[in-house]
Motif scaffolding. Structure first.
Motif: not given
Length: 123
Positions: A96-123
């Motif tokens: 997850c990530a947070a930014k000030i301003g309009y929403l977009n899909d560019y990761p470099n615009d996001y200032e704050y980041w969560g620690q990450g969580t693994q999602v594994t989907v077995s087929s």
């Protein structure tokens, strides 16, 4: 300074569902546009979804549209990602990530980041 703490994720079979959460500490998320990104091994970080501060505007990547839903509860200072009809190709570490301003899909615009969580989907 806002800190983002993620929870949820894990291992699920294809076709199953998971919900990710992202809670803020040290500040409020009310002023921020929030987003979810993911990164699979040997791949670049990829945009998943974003939501504006008032939750009246969302944007989902084509790859997850109709299956994933981003939402937020500003009273609880928490962001969510509901993931349904999961596929093996959804396997990744989700951020997850947070930014000030309009929403977009560019990761470099996001200032704050969560620690990450693994999602594994077995087929």
């Amino acid at each position: 300074q806002v800190q983002l703490v993620q929870s949820g994720g894990g291992l699920v079979q294809a076709g199953g569902s998971l919900r990710l959460s992202c809670a803020a500490s040290g500040g409020t998320l009310t002023s921020y546009t929030m987003g979810w990104f993911r990164q699979a091994p040997s791949k670049e970080r990829e945009f998943v979804a974003a939501i504006n501060w008032s939750a009246d505007s969302t944007y989902h990547a084509d790859s997850v549209k109709g299956r994933f839903t981003i939402s937020r509860d500003n009273a609880k200072n928490t962001l969510y990602l509901q993931m349904n009809s999961l596929k093996a190709e959804d396997t990744a570490v989700y951020f997850c990530a947070a930014k000030i301003g309009y929403l977009n899909d560019y990761p470099n615009d996001y200032e704050y980041w969560g620690q990450g969580t693994q999602v594994t989907v077995s087929s």
